[in-house]
Scaffold this motif. Structure first.
Motif, PDB file in Angstrom:
ATOM      1  N   PHE A  84      -5.277   5.207   1.761  1.00  0.00           N
ATOM      2  CA  PHE A  84      -5.688   5.873   0.188  1.00  0.00           C
ATOM      3  C   PHE A  84      -6.865   6.516   0.674  1.00  0.00           C
ATOM      4  O   PHE A  84      -7.252   7.318  -0.202  1.00  0.00           O
ATOM      5  CB  PHE A  84      -6.324   4.589  -0.386  1.00  0.00           C
ATOM      6  CG  PHE A  84      -5.311   3.386  -0.880  1.00  0.00           C
ATOM      7  CD1 PHE A  84      -4.082   3.474  -0.590  1.00  0.00           C
ATOM      8  CD2 PHE A  84      -5.763   2.035  -1.357  1.00  0.00           C
ATOM      9  CE1 PHE A  84      -3.222   2.556  -1.016  1.00  0.00           C
ATOM     10  CE2 PHE A  84      -5.076   1.167  -1.590  1.00  0.00           C
ATOM     11  CZ  PHE A  84      -3.606   1.279  -1.448  1.00  0.00           C
ATOM     12  N   THR A  85      -7.435   6.433   1.928  1.00  0.00           N
ATOM     13  CA  THR A  85      -8.530   7.424   2.122  1.00  0.00           C
ATOM     14  C   THR A  85      -7.935   8.475   2.823  1.00  0.00           C
ATOM     15  O   THR A  85      -8.587   9.843   2.435  1.00  0.00           O
ATOM     16  CB  THR A  85      -9.501   6.610   3.531  1.00  0.00           C
ATOM     17  OG1 THR A  85      -9.801   5.448   2.818  1.00  0.00           O
ATOM     18  CG2 THR A  85     -10.603   7.448   3.620  1.00  0.00           C
ATOM     19  N   ASP A  86      -6.894   8.451   3.591  1.00  0.00           N
ATOM     20  CA  ASP A  86      -6.171   9.512   4.338  1.00  0.00           C
ATOM     21  C   ASP A  86      -4.867   9.530   4.023  1.00  0.00           C
ATOM     22  O   ASP A  86      -4.007   8.551   4.763  1.00  0.00           O
ATOM     23  CB  ASP A  86      -6.635   9.863   5.625  1.00  0.00           C
ATOM     24  CG  ASP A  86      -6.030  10.948   6.271  1.00  0.00           C
ATOM     25  OD1 ASP A  86      -5.079  11.569   5.563  1.00  0.00           O
ATOM     26  OD2 ASP A  86      -6.312  11.179   7.407  1.00  0.00           O
ATOM     27  N   PRO A  87      -3.862  10.023   3.218  1.00  0.00           N
ATOM     28  CA  PRO A  87      -2.271   9.966   3.050  1.00  0.00           C
ATOM     29  C   PRO A  87      -1.940   9.758   4.843  1.00  0.00           C
ATOM     30  O   PRO A  87      -0.602   9.561   4.868  1.00  0.00           O
ATOM     31  CB  PRO A  87      -2.081  10.901   2.174  1.00  0.00           C
ATOM     32  CG  PRO A  87      -3.099  11.577   1.435  1.00  0.00           C
ATOM     33  CD  PRO A  87      -4.416  11.217   2.258  1.00  0.00           C
ATOM     34  N   MET A 130     -16.968  -0.693   2.910  1.00  0.00           N
ATOM     35  CA  MET A 130     -15.838  -0.386   3.777  1.00  0.00           C
ATOM     36  C   MET A 130     -14.514  -0.817   3.441  1.00  0.00           C
ATOM     37  O   MET A 130     -13.900  -1.212   4.293  1.00  0.00           O
ATOM     38  CB  MET A 130     -16.282  -0.451   5.026  1.00  0.00           C
ATOM     39  CG  MET A 130     -17.566   0.433   5.819  1.00  0.00           C
ATOM     40  SD  MET A 130     -17.181   2.067   5.602  1.00  0.00           S
ATOM     41  CE  MET A 130     -16.279   2.683   7.199  1.00  0.00           C
ATOM     42  N   GLY A 131     -14.404  -1.084   2.265  1.00  0.00           N
ATOM     43  CA  GLY A 131     -13.081  -1.806   1.801  1.00  0.00           C
ATOM     44  C   GLY A 131     -12.930  -1.605   0.571  1.00  0.00           C
ATOM     45  O   GLY A 131     -13.472  -0.996  -0.386  1.00  0.00           O
ATOM     46  N   ILE A 132     -11.828  -2.465  -0.162  1.00  0.00           N
ATOM     47  CA  ILE A 132     -11.705  -2.554  -1.298  1.00  0.00           C
ATOM     48  C   ILE A 132     -11.049  -4.099  -1.661  1.00  0.00           C
ATOM     49  O   ILE A 132     -10.645  -4.823  -0.676  1.00  0.00           O
ATOM     50  CB  ILE A 132     -10.099  -1.741  -1.837  1.00  0.00           C
ATOM     51  CG1 ILE A 132      -9.166  -2.049  -0.923  1.00  0.00           C
ATOM     52  CG2 ILE A 132     -10.789  -0.203  -1.811  1.00  0.00           C
ATOM     53  CD1 ILE A 132      -7.646  -1.402  -1.785  1.00  0.00           C
ATOM     54  N   LEU A 141     -12.725  12.808  -1.550  1.00  0.00           N
ATOM     55  CA  LEU A 141     -13.083  11.876  -0.435  1.00  0.00           C
ATOM     56  C   LEU A 141     -14.748  12.087  -0.414  1.00  0.00           C
ATOM     57  O   LEU A 141     -15.155  13.181  -0.638  1.00  0.00           O
ATOM     58  CB  LEU A 141     -12.749  12.439   0.992  1.00  0.00           C
ATOM     59  CG  LEU A 141     -12.692  11.348   2.103  1.00  0.00           C
ATOM     60  CD1 LEU A 141     -11.818  10.015   1.695  1.00  0.00           C
ATOM     61  CD2 LEU A 141     -11.896  12.054   3.272  1.00  0.00           C
ATOM     62  N   GLU A 162     -13.991  -1.328  -5.257  1.00  0.00           N
ATOM     63  CA  GLU A 162     -14.577  -0.799  -3.869  1.00  0.00           C
ATOM     64  C   GLU A 162     -15.331  -1.880  -3.301  1.00  0.00           C
ATOM     65  O   GLU A 162     -16.055  -2.558  -4.349  1.00  0.00           O
ATOM     66  CB  GLU A 162     -15.016   0.493  -3.829  1.00  0.00           C
ATOM     67  CG  GLU A 162     -14.777   1.245  -2.656  1.00  0.00           C
ATOM     68  CD  GLU A 162     -15.276   2.754  -2.686  1.00  0.00           C
ATOM     69  OE1 GLU A 162     -14.976   3.518  -1.958  1.00  0.00           O
ATOM     70  OE2 GLU A 162     -16.420   2.858  -3.487  1.00  0.00           O
ATOM     71  N   THR A 166       0.796  -1.280   0.072  1.00  0.00           N
ATOM     72  CA  THR A 166       0.191   0.087  -0.128  1.00  0.00           C
ATOM     73  C   THR A 166       0.744   1.216   0.141  1.00  0.00           C
ATOM     74  O   THR A 166       0.320   2.323  -0.242  1.00  0.00           O
ATOM     75  CB  THR A 166      -0.841  -0.044   1.256  1.00  0.00           C
ATOM     76  OG1 THR A 166      -0.104   0.009   2.456  1.00  0.00           O
ATOM     77  CG2 THR A 166      -1.633  -0.916   1.414  1.00  0.00           C
ATOM     78  N   THR A 223     -14.118   4.006   1.218  1.00  0.00           N
ATOM     79  CA  THR A 223     -12.564   3.902   1.363  1.00  0.00           C
ATOM     80  C   THR A 223     -11.869   4.699   0.298  1.00  0.00           C
ATOM     81  O   THR A 223     -10.925   5.281   0.457  1.00  0.00           O
ATOM     82  CB  THR A 223     -12.076   2.288   1.221  1.00  0.00           C
ATOM     83  OG1 THR A 223     -12.772   1.679   2.211  1.00  0.00           O
ATOM     84  CG2 THR A 223     -10.847   2.122   1.330  1.00  0.00           C
ATOM     85  N   ARG A 259      -7.358  -3.433 -11.525  1.00  0.00           N
ATOM     86  CA  ARG A 259      -6.724  -4.202 -10.340  1.00  0.00           C
ATOM     87  C   ARG A 259      -7.467  -3.906  -8.928  1.00  0.00           C
ATOM     88  O   ARG A 259      -6.928  -4.260  -7.877  1.00  0.00           O
ATOM     89  CB  ARG A 259      -5.159  -3.806 -10.223  1.00  0.00           C
ATOM     90  CG  ARG A 259      -4.215  -3.993 -11.445  1.00  0.00           C
ATOM     91  CD  ARG A 259      -3.041  -3.640 -11.214  1.00  0.00           C
ATOM     92  NE  ARG A 259      -1.978  -4.217 -12.301  1.00  0.00           N
ATOM     93  CZ  ARG A 259      -0.860  -3.886 -12.327  1.00  0.00           C
ATOM     94  NH1 ARG A 259      -0.249  -3.110 -11.440  1.00  0.00           N
ATOM     95  NH2 ARG A 259       0.047  -4.636 -13.206  1.00  0.00           N
ATOM     96  N   ILE A 260      -8.414  -2.997  -9.053  1.00  0.00           N
ATOM     97  CA  ILE A 260      -8.942  -2.631  -7.848  1.00  0.00           C
ATOM     98  C   ILE A 260     -10.781  -2.421  -7.937  1.00  0.00           C
ATOM     99  O   ILE A 260     -11.005  -2.198  -9.150  1.00  0.00           O
ATOM    100  CB  ILE A 260      -8.473  -1.167  -7.258  1.00  0.00           C
ATOM    101  CG1 ILE A 260      -8.753  -0.724  -5.779  1.00  0.00           C
ATOM    102  CG2 ILE A 260      -8.888  -0.078  -8.132  1.00  0.00           C
ATOM    103  CD1 ILE A 260      -8.116   0.116  -5.216  1.00  0.00           C
ATOM    104  N   THR A 272      -4.479   0.206   3.819  1.00  0.00           N
ATOM    105  CA  THR A 272      -5.692   0.634   2.816  1.00  0.00           C
ATOM    106  C   THR A 272      -6.085   1.978   3.384  1.00  0.00           C
ATOM    107  O   THR A 272      -6.591   2.750   2.452  1.00  0.00           O
ATOM    108  CB  THR A 272      -6.695  -0.489   2.906  1.00  0.00           C
ATOM    109  OG1 THR A 272      -6.176  -1.710   2.424  1.00  0.00           O
ATOM    110  CG2 THR A 272      -7.758   0.181   1.948  1.00  0.00           C
ATOM    111  N   ILE A 294     -15.676  -7.057 -11.781  1.00  0.00           N
ATOM    112  CA  ILE A 294     -14.685  -5.769 -12.125  1.00  0.00           C
ATOM    113  C   ILE A 294     -13.209  -5.974 -12.188  1.00  0.00           C
ATOM    114  O   ILE A 294     -12.591  -5.326 -12.709  1.00  0.00           O
ATOM    115  CB  ILE A 294     -15.219  -5.066 -10.680  1.00  0.00           C
ATOM    116  CG1 ILE A 294     -16.585  -4.636 -10.907  1.00  0.00           C
ATOM    117  CG2 ILE A 294     -14.095  -3.453 -10.775  1.00  0.00           C
ATOM    118  CD1 ILE A 294     -17.098  -3.798  -9.651  1.00  0.00           C
TER     119      ILE A 294
END
Lengths: 303, 255
Positions: free
Chosen positions: A267-270, A64-66, B42, A61, A22, B48, A58-59, A264, A205
């Motif tokens: 990704f939401t908050d650096p 609440m996750g990935i 966001l 959502e 990550t 996420t 490759r991703i 992870t 996906i």
């Protein structure tokens, strides 16, 4: 107040590390904060030869996750040693080299090279769900874990962490197998195998069809498995899986983790890893706890 | 270099059944913005992943974002109110559209939600001509903005309800045979990008393409937004749209 923790003889200045895969090799997040703020950095999973990785997407959502299916894209261990270790050594933080292979011979070869390089800890990845050969296949059967860890242990002088897969019936069996074959520490959990389908196209996906699930949704599973493993082995544990706040880290440490990895959530908050560390400090202050190590495994289970 | 800025929504209006036009108060990000770059926003506490949105314009401390509602995240953005704040990561992308020091205009080729980033790109050039493609008349966005920013604007719709009927290829070819251009800069769906690339080859001018892929971190750490490229020696590898792109020289693309 003491924030430092000891993992297999290596002292981390605080219990927060980054989760492999990550965080790349740290360059990108170093633009947001000094990497010396971190207890350690588990770098992108390395292989003997460079790997292209899987085709995109490759991703995906999830609630609440990935899911991800990167497939261990990396420049190979040699380039890591030449280019990335000198960069990471500029910071006052520990380097955790996450290593993978497709065969036992691969694992031994990369472990030998990585073990002789200037890293602090090796993390043996026997739990990657996104590669066709090797990866998780090694980490889901106690016999193959024993065989692999023994052989790697024999060629490596550095502290060895074994990273466990949650995609097993009984994770304590795997943890015991790793412990008895010479692991110095365990990290858990890697991602859970998952799938999402686009209902318009009826296609998955992810181009790889399946991928590894991470993020806050997996947190309770991680806490449960960490506690089970804590009670089954004597090794220090690095807990990971959905940690996004200081309180999450405290909960995972109460379950039995000596340190926690943030993945992870970046990704939401650096800034997530730094905020997790600050949250730990706040909790310790509010509860008059002098040493973060006093939390480890202190959950009081119901009878 | 990327930062996060908490931005207040100054204006938000609907442009088409699925497109929205949002202006953010973004003193820092607007200073940093380069043509072709994007920001990643966001979308509430339950998601996420941030949503990458291209920069449509950056003007006097504000960022303009024109986006299409495609799923839960962009729907969340479309339902914000003026005065709400958003956590915006940016400005992202090292691969940007070049600003060409050339007396010949650039030819911009855009389609659907690929049109917005070309507006900021158009304004940065000495002169620009644009060919934009949309599904139908109702889906057309930013017509007046492009009309003001470009010397020539041609629009094509798939059903012929506005402008030329069909893809951008015929009107683009017409402009390319009439005028001399310094480059083609394109953003849109893959078939359109391929068409832009082959037109550039045919007319012997350089071409840059803006790519799209599902993203994770947005800054180049997680490696999920892979797109296949080749280097000078023809060796293929996966580059990453968020950091290496989103804009790539067309000759490096592997389709």
């Amino acid at each position: 107040m003491n924030l430092s923790v000891n993992i297999a003889g290596v002292e981390l200045k605080n219990p927060v590390v980054t989760a492999s895969g990550t965080f790349g090799f740290g360059h990108e997040y170093n633009e947001f904060y000094d990497l010396s703020e971190l207890g350690g950095i588990a770098v992108k999973g390395l292989t003997l030869k460079p790997r292209l990785g899987n085709p995109p997407p490759r991703i995906a959502e999830t609630p609440m996750g990935i899911l991800n299916s990167v497939g261990l894209q990396n420049p190979g261990i040699e380039k890591f040693i030449e280019e990335e270790i000198p960069f990471l050594r500029k910071f006052d933080t520990k380097i955790i080299a996450n290593i993978s292979g497709s065969t036992v011979e691969d694992y031994i070869a990369i472990a030998e090279i990585a073990g002789n390089s200037d890293v602090d800890l090796l993390e043996l990845n026997i739990s990657c769900p996104n590669v066709k050969a090797g990866g998780m296949a090694f980490g889901t059967c106690p016999k193959s874990v024993e065989d692999l860890v023994k052989k790697v242990r024999a060629v490596v002088n550095r502290p060895l962490i074994v990273k466990l897969s949650p995609n097993v019936t009984d994770i304590t069996e795997i943890a015991r197998a790793a412990e008895s074959s010479g692991a110095d520490a365990l990290s858990l959990i890697n991602t859970l195998l998952g799938m999402r389908i686009d209902i318009k196209t009826r296609r998955p996906i992810l181009k790889n069809n399946m991928g590894g699930m991470s993020g806050r949704a997996v947190f309770p599973i991680a806490v449960r498995m960490i506690n089970q493993v804590y009670r089954a082995v004597k090794l220090p544990l690095i807990g990971m899986g959905g940690v996004a706040t200081g309180n999450d880290a405290i909960e995972m440490m109460l379950a039995g983790a000596s340190a926690v990895a943030v993945g992870t959530a970046c990704f939401t908050d650096p800034m997530a890893p730094v905020k997790v560390r600050d949250g730990i400090v706040d909790y310790l202050k509010a509860n008059n706890i002098d040493d973060v190590n006093d939390l480890v495994g202190q959950v009081i289970l119901h009878d | 270099m990327a930062i996060t800025e908490i931005c207040t929504i100054i204006a938000l209006k609907q442009l088409s059944p699925t497109h929205f036009d949002m202006i953010l108060d973004a003193p820092k990000l607007s200073e940093m913005a380069k043509p072709g770059q994007f920001v990643s926003i966001l979308c509430g506490h339950s998601r996420t992943l941030r949503r990458p949105i291209s920069i449509c314009d950056a003007l006097e401390g504000t960022l303009r974002l024109v986006f299409e509602v495609r799923g839960e995240g962009t729907e969340y953005l479309s339902k914000r109110k003026v005065g709400d704040t958003l956590d915006v990561l940016g400005t992202l992308g090292c691969g940007t559209f070049p600003i060409l020091d050339d007396d010949r205009p650039v030819l911009l080729i855009g389609g659907g939600i690929g049109a917005p980033p070309l507006l900021y790109t158009a304004k940065a050039q000495k002169a620009a001509h644009a060919v934009l493609g949309f599904r139908n008349e109702a889906a057309i966005v930013l017509k007046n903005d492009f009309y003001n920013a470009c010397e020539t604007l041609m629009i094509a719709t798939d059903d012929g309800s506005f402008g030329a009927k069909g893809t951008i290829e015929a009107p683009a070819r017409l402009l390319l045979s009439k005028n001399k251009y310094s480059a083609i800069l394109a953003c849109g769906p893959k078939p359109m990008l391929k068409a832009a690339q082959s037109l550039a080859e045919e007319f012997g001018i350089p071409c840059w393409l803006s790519m799209e892929e599902r993203m994770g971190c947005g800054i180049g750490a997680c490696l999920v937004c892979a797109c296949k490229t080749k280097d000078e020696n023809g060796e293929e590898k996966f580059s990453h749209v968020c950091k290496d792109g989103p804009v790539f020289p067309a000759e490096y693309m592997v389709w």
